[in-house]
Scaffold this motif. Structure first.
Motif: not given
Length: 209
Positions: A114-135
């Motif tokens: 449903a969101d990238l934070d949970s997806l990247t945390t599950q698969t990579l172990g760290w969160s890529l803040p794409v929503a913030g990076l848009r700004d």
């Protein structure tokens, strides 16, 4: 049920390369000149750019790092990010919309959440803040008080509402009429499953769509 996440994370680290030297440029000297207080250009909903990325994080007392390059495409409806290893291999492709995020790793099935934070945390172990990076990639942020922040060479640091410290270290041209970010450092404590997370980004000049 076997948990393949550690193996996937190790594979990603190996593909991107455990490199001590980041693919980022050093800080430019201002030569003692006063920094410009002129803020960045008006925000763009549609943007394409690329650059270098370095990630350093502490997990279970062990520090990990990786480097590579990235390609960024955003529109009002979606964001697409491609992560590439130093050898030119496409390691992961992210597609993010307000309703769903997907991640495709080399040799792995497509994963969605449903969101990238949970997806990247599950698969990579760290969160890529794409929503913030848009700004952030354009020099904008929402600060801890919920106010809109616009960066300039003289006003280059902000702590965001969701706990990220964003620092604009260098600019494409610090004396330009309209400055554009070049090197950004992002730091966050207690980010998902890791104790510390730092992301360093060096941006090449953006390409108009």
């Amino acid at each position: 049920m076997t948990d393949y996440r550690p193996a996937r994370r190790r594979a990603l680290l190996t593909a991107l390369g455990l490199s001590a030297s980041l693919l980022l440029g050093g800080c430019a000297s201002t030569g003692g000149a006063a920094l410009s207080a002129t803020t960045v250009a008006p925000y763009r909903q549609t943007l394409a750019l690329q650059g270098s990325i370095g990630i350093n994080y502490l997990r279970d007392g062990k520090r990990e790092s990786l480097t590579g390059t990235f390609q960024w495409q955003q529109t009002p409806a979606a964001t697409d990010v491609t992560l590439v290893s130093p050898t030119g291999q496409t390691v992961a492709v992210l597609h993010v919309t307000p309703a769903q995020a997907s991640l495709q790793q080399s040799g792995q099935p497509l994963r969605t959440a449903a969101d990238l934070d949970s997806l990247t945390t599950q698969t990579l172990g760290w969160s890529l803040p794409v929503a913030g990076l848009r700004d952030w990639l354009q020099g904008y942020a929402t600060d801890a008080q919920g106010q809109r922040f616009s960066a300039s060479p003289a006003h280059n640091t902000v702590v965001t509402r969701d706990g990220w410290k964003v620092e604009y270290m260098t600019w494409q041209d610090e004396q330009a009429t309209v400055p554009q970010p070049k090197r950004i450092e992002l730091t966050r404590l207690g980010a998902g499953e890791v104790e510390e997370l730092a992301i360093r980004i060096a941006i090449r000049p953006s390409v108009e769509e």
